[in-house]
Every structure is written in structure tokens, then in C-alpha cells.
Design an enzyme around this catalytic site. Sequence first.
Site, short mmCIF file in Angstrom:
data_model
loop_
_atom_site.label_atom_id
_atom_site.label_comp_id
_atom_site.label_asym_id
_atom_site.label_seq_id
_atom_site.Cartn_x
_atom_site.Cartn_y
_atom_site.Cartn_z
N HIS A 43 0.82 -1.21 0.00
CA HIS A 43 0.00 0.00 0.00
C HIS A 43 0.85 1.26 0.00
CE1 HIS A 43 -4.02 -1.77 0.59
NE2 HIS A 43 -3.29 -2.80 0.98
N GLN A 64 -9.06 8.38 -1.08
CA GLN A 64 -8.38 9.42 -0.33
C GLN A 64 -9.12 10.76 -0.45
OE1 GLN A 64 -4.11 9.62 -0.39
NE2 GLN A 64 -3.89 7.40 -0.54
#
Length: 152
Positions: A43, A64
Site C-alpha cells: 500500500h 483518499q
Amino acid sequence: CSLCAAAVWRERPFRDAENLASCFGDFIDRLPISGKEGILRLHPDLAGRLAQAGQLTSESTREQASAGLNTMTEEERQRMTNLNKRYTQKFGFPFVICARENKKDAILRGLGERLENAPQTEAITGANEVKKICRLRLLDLVKPDSQLNSPL
């Protein structure tokens, strides 16, 4: 990751997307700590250099943004960068949290709080966040309210 997908593939046919997500979760749960750490290393840093360079996957970019990480002030961005650096130095993998279930203030707070965890605890916590991300992404691929006519 492709290794997880290949391992879970042997469980088919899947009743539906929830069953598939559950199989991924079970696979991740069975991994030793080193395996969980390996998945976490795949990630990117939250709001890190890949995000700033526009090089995240479309899914990560949307997730995000949904948490407000794309609208951070310079002060918030610097705090995130510093906490991410400390976190990675301590644990050897990036901080992972399901951004879709959090907002930037909660993410910053969680990052600071989770720095206090023991490495094994954090590997398990991070892996549980990966399971949440996986489930939500799978559900994005199929209509959550539809019943599949055939197994996946």
C-alpha cells in the site's frame, strides 16, 4: 494483491460479492504476521508522494479524496508526512486505514494513536483495514443490492 486473488480463487464458486470478500478476509486472517506485513507493504502512504504526483490507482485517488486528504492544508500535509515517516520507520510498512470510513481528522488522529501499538498488534490492525478496503472495492464492482443469478 494478485497472490491473495490466486489463493482465494480455489474457493470458487462464490455465492456473491460478500462471500468473495469473506474468503479474502479469511485468507488474510490465516496469514502469519510476516504475510500480513507483506500485504501492508503493497500500500502507498496516505496523502504521500504518489498521491501528490497523481500516480495512485483511480480507486485510491477516489478513496483518499472521499476522506478529504486531497484538501489538506500545508500544515496538515506536513503533519501527515511526519507521522507517516515515523510509522514506517517503526513498523516497516505504511499506515493503512480504510479512508472511505474516515475523514482526514480521524485519519491523522488514528495515525498518531496507532504509533503507540506493538508491531504485531499493528500488523493485525492494518490487515483488518485492508479487509475493509477489499470488501468495499469488491462491492463497487457489483451492485450491492442485486442478487447474482450465477455464482462468481
